[in-house]
Design a protein around this motif. Structure first.
Motif, mmCIF file in Angstrom:
data_model
loop_
_atom_site.group_PDB
_atom_site.id
_atom_site.type_symbol
_atom_site.label_atom_id
_atom_site.label_comp_id
_atom_site.label_asym_id
_atom_site.label_seq_id
_atom_site.Cartn_x
_atom_site.Cartn_y
_atom_site.Cartn_z
ATOM 1 N N GLY A 134 0.817 -1.201 0.000
ATOM 2 C CA GLY A 134 0.000 0.000 0.000
ATOM 3 C C GLY A 134 0.852 1.252 0.000
ATOM 4 O O GLY A 134 1.982 1.266 0.502
ATOM 5 N N LEU A 135 0.326 2.305 -0.575
ATOM 6 C CA LEU A 135 0.964 3.614 -0.608
ATOM 7 C C LEU A 135 -0.034 4.629 -0.069
ATOM 8 O O LEU A 135 -1.172 4.690 -0.534
ATOM 9 C CB LEU A 135 1.370 3.984 -2.037
ATOM 10 N N SER A 136 0.392 5.405 0.930
ATOM 11 C CA SER A 136 -0.506 6.395 1.540
ATOM 12 C C SER A 136 0.171 7.757 1.548
ATOM 13 O O SER A 136 1.402 7.858 1.625
ATOM 14 C CB SER A 136 -0.881 5.980 2.971
ATOM 15 N N ALA A 137 -0.637 8.800 1.470
ATOM 16 C CA ALA A 137 -0.127 10.169 1.485
ATOM 17 C C ALA A 137 -1.120 11.050 2.217
ATOM 18 O O ALA A 137 -2.329 10.851 2.146
ATOM 19 C CB ALA A 137 0.107 10.673 0.075
ATOM 20 N N SER A 138 -0.572 12.037 2.956
ATOM 21 C CA SER A 138 -1.432 12.990 3.658
ATOM 22 C C SER A 138 -0.744 14.349 3.680
ATOM 23 O O SER A 138 0.477 14.437 3.682
ATOM 24 C CB SER A 138 -1.731 12.518 5.082
ATOM 25 N N TRP A 139 -1.557 15.386 3.703
ATOM 26 C CA TRP A 139 -1.019 16.743 3.731
ATOM 27 C C TRP A 139 -1.985 17.620 4.501
ATOM 28 O O TRP A 139 -3.129 17.795 4.097
ATOM 29 C CB TRP A 139 -0.829 17.268 2.310
ATOM 30 N N GLY A 321 -4.890 10.277 0.968
ATOM 31 C CA GLY A 321 -5.224 9.274 -0.028
ATOM 32 C C GLY A 321 -4.380 8.038 0.140
ATOM 33 O O GLY A 321 -3.326 8.072 0.784
ATOM 34 N N SER A 322 -4.856 6.932 -0.428
ATOM 35 C CA SER A 322 -4.106 5.680 -0.323
ATOM 36 C C SER A 322 -4.418 4.794 -1.521
ATOM 37 O O SER A 322 -5.498 4.873 -2.118
ATOM 38 C CB SER A 322 -4.450 4.942 0.980
ATOM 39 N N ILE A 323 -3.437 3.997 -1.864
ATOM 40 C CA ILE A 323 -3.581 2.993 -2.919
ATOM 41 C C ILE A 323 -3.064 1.681 -2.353
ATOM 42 O O ILE A 323 -1.959 1.624 -1.809
ATOM 43 C CB ILE A 323 -2.792 3.375 -4.183
ATOM 44 N N GLY A 324 -3.907 0.615 -2.489
ATOM 45 C CA GLY A 324 -3.494 -0.680 -1.982
ATOM 46 C C GLY A 324 -3.668 -1.783 -3.019
ATOM 47 O O GLY A 324 -4.541 -1.720 -3.878
ATOM 48 N N SER A 338 -7.170 -1.270 -4.542
ATOM 49 C CA SER A 338 -8.132 -0.346 -3.934
ATOM 50 C C SER A 338 -7.471 1.014 -3.790
ATOM 51 O O SER A 338 -6.254 1.121 -3.644
ATOM 52 C CB SER A 338 -8.594 -0.866 -2.575
ATOM 53 N N TRP A 339 -8.260 2.068 -3.818
ATOM 54 C CA TRP A 339 -7.733 3.412 -3.627
ATOM 55 C C TRP A 339 -8.793 4.296 -2.986
ATOM 56 O O TRP A 339 -9.977 4.012 -3.025
ATOM 57 C CB TRP A 339 -7.295 4.016 -4.962
ATOM 58 N N SER A 340 -8.278 5.364 -2.353
ATOM 59 C CA SER A 340 -9.172 6.340 -1.726
ATOM 60 C C SER A 340 -8.490 7.699 -1.711
ATOM 61 O O SER A 340 -7.266 7.799 -1.648
ATOM 62 C CB SER A 340 -9.532 5.912 -0.293
ATOM 63 N N PHE A 341 -9.287 8.770 -1.782
ATOM 64 C CA PHE A 341 -8.753 10.123 -1.720
ATOM 65 C C PHE A 341 -9.858 11.061 -1.254
ATOM 66 O O PHE A 341 -11.006 10.926 -1.682
ATOM 67 C CB PHE A 341 -8.246 10.583 -3.095
#
Length: 476
Positions: A134-139, A321-324, A338-341
């Motif tokens: 998974g890859l996640s990012a936040s700001w 957001g995240s991508i798994g 799966s992904w979310s933002f």
């Protein structure tokens, strides 16, 4: 729809330019136009002035420069700069996007025997393999300048750390030079007492000779002998004073006590400054004194902290957001992505008044820092006034004391001649010797006090605070 797409980024941009909390203003306080006993003439920066060279003592100069890099207090202050620099990075990182990557692999299985319903026994083995990534990012969008204020706090604290090195360096210079002055004083006092011892033994010898001639009594001999023993009793305390001063110098240089004692035993004359000190005006202290600059930087940091506390009163939005991806190797079709933002809105509604109280605490801290800065400035002015007043009168005391020594030296010569001729008693000679000894020691004490006040005056104006500094930091 197009209008909304245009308005939203513009609104975000405008909000991101908002910074809450008061902007820092340089503090000010009323100061006199000049010091009471000097001219109203501003002086240049004294931060690089090697004022101790005025003593013209090569040994002292060598010790000062040796300890610049070895003094442990200065090294501790330098190390605190490293921590302050790291805090600047930490404060800046908060306003940047946070990206993280995770991966997980699992292998599971079963091994063993099982009993069939037909009462036959068989072996069982199964295994499952899977991989998840998974890859996640936040700001967190800095709508109200919270991170910008935090960077301001960190930068001001870094500047204060640099100024603290100057404070430590001045403390080192004051302690080392004063300890060296004391060591040389004790050596001078020892030399004077040994000289007095020789003189008093001569008087004792003269008294015995006169007694043998029938012109002196046993009481005269005992009085002369008592003065010799009194002089001998003074020597141990002076030797202890010298060794303790030498030991302290070694500690200031970052080496074990008694390490440099042998090199100091070969005495030299008492240090006495050859040049006068230009004190400038009180306003120069704000520029030259590192403790005043450090206090101002801490005031700046405390002011910025008010903005940090006020920003907590307002809503915050975090974009995340995240991508798994997942795969099961036991099935033909096992891939899953799966992904979310989307934004997350945080709005403080009820916290028992804690956030507003934090703002009050921050404002109080800033006011305290201002009072600390003002107190530091006024104390600096007092230190300069006291040291300058004392130094001017120290020169007068030394000059007068030299004349006292000359007078009592002549008195002793006349008293001995008169005693040999029978025109006076042994008490006249002993009093004259006592006066000579006390006046010489008083002169040595006056010279030591003059040197100490010279040190105090130069330290009070910030002299030499940046000698040995590799970097000059400009306040942000």
């Amino acid at each position: 729809m197009n209008f909304s797409r245009t308005l939203f980024p513009l609104t975000m941009l405008l909000l991101s330019g908002c910074v809450v909390g008061p902007d820092y203003q340089k503090p000010d306080t009323a100061l006199p136009a000049k010091f009471s006993e000097s001219k109203a003439t501003s002086s240049e920066s004294v931060a690089l002035n090697p004022w101790w060279e005025s003593f013209r003592d090569k040994r002292l100069n060598g010790l000062v420069h040796q300890g610049m890099a070895e003094n442990l207090t200065v090294q501790q202050a330098l190390e605190r700069i490293t921590a302050a620099e790291a805090n600047v990075i930490i404060a800046g990182a908060g306003a940047l996007p946070n990206v993280g990557l995770s991966a997980e692999g699992n292998v599971s299985g079963q091994d063993g025997n099982y009993l069939r319903r037909t009462s036959t026994t068989g072996a069982s083995h199964s295994e499952s393999k899977s991989l998840n990534a998974g890859l996640s990012a936040s700001w967190l969008i800095d709508f109200f300048g919270q991170y910008r204020r935090q960077r301001e706090v960190a930068n001001a604290s870094l500047d204060a750390a640099y100024d603290d090195v100057g404070v430590a360096r001045l403390a080192y210079l004051s302690d080392l030079v004063s300890s060296y002055v004391s060591a040389r004083y004790f050596q001078e006092a020892l030399a004077l007492n040994r000289k007095n011892l020789v003189s008093r033994r001569e008087t004792l010898k003269l008294t015995n000779e006169i007694k043998e001639a029938g012109a002196a009594s046993s009481l005269d001999v005992l009085q002369a002998e008592g003065l010799v023993n009194q002089t001998l009793a003074n020597l141990p305390a002076l030797e202890t004073g010298f060794h303790q001063s030498a030991n302290h110098i070694a500690t200031l240089l970052g080496v074990p006590a008694a390490t440099i004692t042998s090199s100091l035993i070969k005495g030299s004359s008492q240090p006495m400054p050859r040049y006068s000190t230009r004190t400038g005006i009180p306003a120069d202290l704000i520029r030259n004194r590192p403790d005043i600059r450090a206090a101002e930087r801490r005031l700046q940091a405390a002011t910025a902290q008010i903005g940090v506390a006020e920003a907590d009163l307002y809503p915050s939005i975090e974009l995340g957001g995240s991508i798994g991806a997942a795969r099961n190797f036991n099935t033909r079709v096992g891939n899953l992505t799966s992904w979310s933002f989307g934004p997350t809105l945080s709005l403080p509604i009820f916290n028992g008044g804690a956030l507003k109280a934090q703002v009050k605490v921050a404002r109080s801290d800033a006011e305290q820092q201002y009072l600390t800065w003002k107190s530091t400035v006024l104390n600096a002015v007092e230190e300069v006034e006291n040291a300058q007043t004392a130094l001017i009168r120290d020169y007068q005391t030394v000059a007068a004391q030299r004349k006292v020594v000359e007078t009592f030296d002549q008195t002793l010569v006349l008293a001995r001649e008169s005693y040999r001729g029978g025109a006076s008693t042994i008490l006249d000679v002993l009093d004259a010797e006592r006066n000579v000894a006390e006046s010489r020691l008083a002169l040595a004490t006056a010279i030591r006090q003059l040197a100490r006040d010279y040190v105090s005056l130069n330290v009070a104006i910030g002299g030499g605070a940046e000698i040995g500094a590799s970097t000059v930091v400009v306040s942000k």
